[in-house]
Design an enzyme around this catalytic site. Sequence first.
Site, short mmCIF file in Angstrom:
data_model
loop_
_atom_site.label_atom_id
_atom_site.label_comp_id
_atom_site.label_asym_id
_atom_site.label_seq_id
_atom_site.Cartn_x
_atom_site.Cartn_y
_atom_site.Cartn_z
CD GLU A 50 -2.76 -0.91 2.62
OE1 GLU A 50 -3.60 -1.80 2.82
OE2 GLU A 50 -2.53 0.01 3.43
CG ASP A 61 -3.72 8.37 8.41
OD1 ASP A 61 -3.57 7.16 8.63
OD2 ASP A 61 -4.05 8.84 7.32
#
Lengths: 279, 405
Positions: A50, A61
Amino acid sequence: MTTRIDRRYANLARQNRAALVTFVMGGDPDPETSLEIVKALPLAGADVIEIGMPFTDPMADGPSIQAAGLRALHAGMTLNKTLALVTEFRKTDNDTPIVLMGYYNPIYVHGVDKFLIEAKAAGVDGLIVVDLPPEEDDELCLPALKANFNFIRLVAPTTDDRRLPHVLANTSGFIYYVSLTGVTGAAIVDYSRIGEAVVRIKGHTNLPVAVGFGVKTADNARAIAGQADGVVVGTAIVDALKNSLDKDNRATTKTVEAVASLVRDLAAGVRSARKVAAE
Amino acid sequence: MNQQTPNSFRTGPDERGRFGIFGGRFVAETLMPLILDLEAAYETAKADPAFHAEIAHLHTHYVGRPSPLYFAERMTEHLGGAKIYFKRDELNHTGAHKINNVLGQILLARRMGKKRIIAETGAGQHGVATATACAKYGLDCVVYMGAVDVERQKPNVFRMKMLGAQVIPVQSGARTLKDAMNEALRDWVTNVRDTFYCIGTAAGPHPYPAMVRDFQSIIGREAKEQVLAAEGRLPDSLVACIGGGSNAIGLFHPFLDDKNVAIYGVEAAGHGLAVDNGHAASLAGGRPGVLHGNRTYLLMDDDGQILEGHSISAGLDYPGIGPEHAWLRDVGRVTYLSATDKEALDAFQLCSKLEGIIPALEPAHALAKVMELAPKLPKEHVMVMNMCGRGDKDIFAVAEYLGGM
């Protein structure tokens, strides 16, 4: 039509082991080093890669991946350069699946159709776009599926059985189960619940289920790999990279190896799992 | 405009939370079930007369509503044109319009059984209002505030702490309102089950833009009644400042279908629209993008990275705008203007001296455009400006800009 992701998971299922899915931020700490890191990942044992598309406002995040995105942006990373990184990688590896992960705005501003054409040409296989739930599928998911990308969806602990079929409807490639409610980089508290969650999801789909958020060590990876089809590691890799940089956040001679070394450990953890479970 | 004019400008959003192409629900899956719960809870509350009665009671006894519609006589004389009224929402408890929205959301949170409230704040007004309501109802309150804003709005930080809230200075990004909102969203994603996110402006994922607008529409409903009583007719124009745009949409919404009422929103032009990244005028200087759960006009670079923007007003210093404003601009119902830091400072001083009202820097932007529009208009023209906040919080910042006075 199968994708590299479908083929990779099918192969690993035959070997009776889980996939190691590794996340790195594209362009972290700079575009050149980032390419070297991505190239090193399959050799170290990553099964799926990824690549984060940096964004100024990554609302799901934690601090490590936020900082990685800002390092990449400061080093001049752009969406075009992320696509160029994949193009370069594909010159040396035509088998390892590449998933681009990020937020919708840079893609939307780039133009969805243009992005899909360029990402296909670069050799991207799948997309994870954190802020596009199924309610917004006509934005990117449906055009991406039509262009034969896998559109990988996050399933959260808050996604109940009533909602799950709706979330899975347009998902392909694999399911990314977010093991906890929280941002990337938080710690898993209860491993026993993960197996239950994977079983619950598998009751609704034949797609492989990978588990992420909170996997930090080879032991964590082994624990997850015994219960799921894939183990996603992001923050721990980003932290290993960060710890190898100099005080001005520039790459050092240790940077690529710091990432590769952790990935080798994680891969060993993942590969030992099914054996343990079988004994 | 090649778009068809809709029969009504007041029917949005649609079932997907869209105003035209704007709005929507661009959030992580973890939050999505919660957003849907919130929407259902809000729909139920909206249909419940007891909910409205509770809000009305609080408006009367806690906030001090209705806020007066005040004829600004000396300002009118000074400008020599349109007849100027101020809608005095700066007289509300906690000193701004923010409390209108907060009380609605806190009552909803109580109905949903949530015990922990989080909020983001820029200038601190929304944080203070949230801390106030949480104190009143005995709820835990955590306010995220950019570290830069913590520095420039110290009195409000102290007020929030006094009220029992925990203020968390946000160190990520540019350390202002946008980053405070990111951090609040991260908290929410982590504490989904017990936490209610009390958003301060008419932005964010559906149903927030519609819900906040509904709670703020008391401003426009009162103003309509009051101007009818004072003048026997509707006003000719409305003016309000816009950061996220909650005070403006609150004033505008009840008038949107009154076609003869001209409506002006005023964005913050900071150092000037021509200065790169030197303003916070998302409509004038931005383009459509997706941030914080909605599609709207955003300040960003060519690669879709969000810019920080600048305004002397911490309450307008945000790179986006509520999605309904984005739509109202595109369909042409509302005219959006902008005022620079300097124009706002001039208006701030003039209003203080002529009317004995120290406005917050946010409505000083609206006033700056009133000062530009009014002199060109006839004396019969009735103009209503939303005085959405008082300037007590800004006096030190203004003193610094003016060199100590």
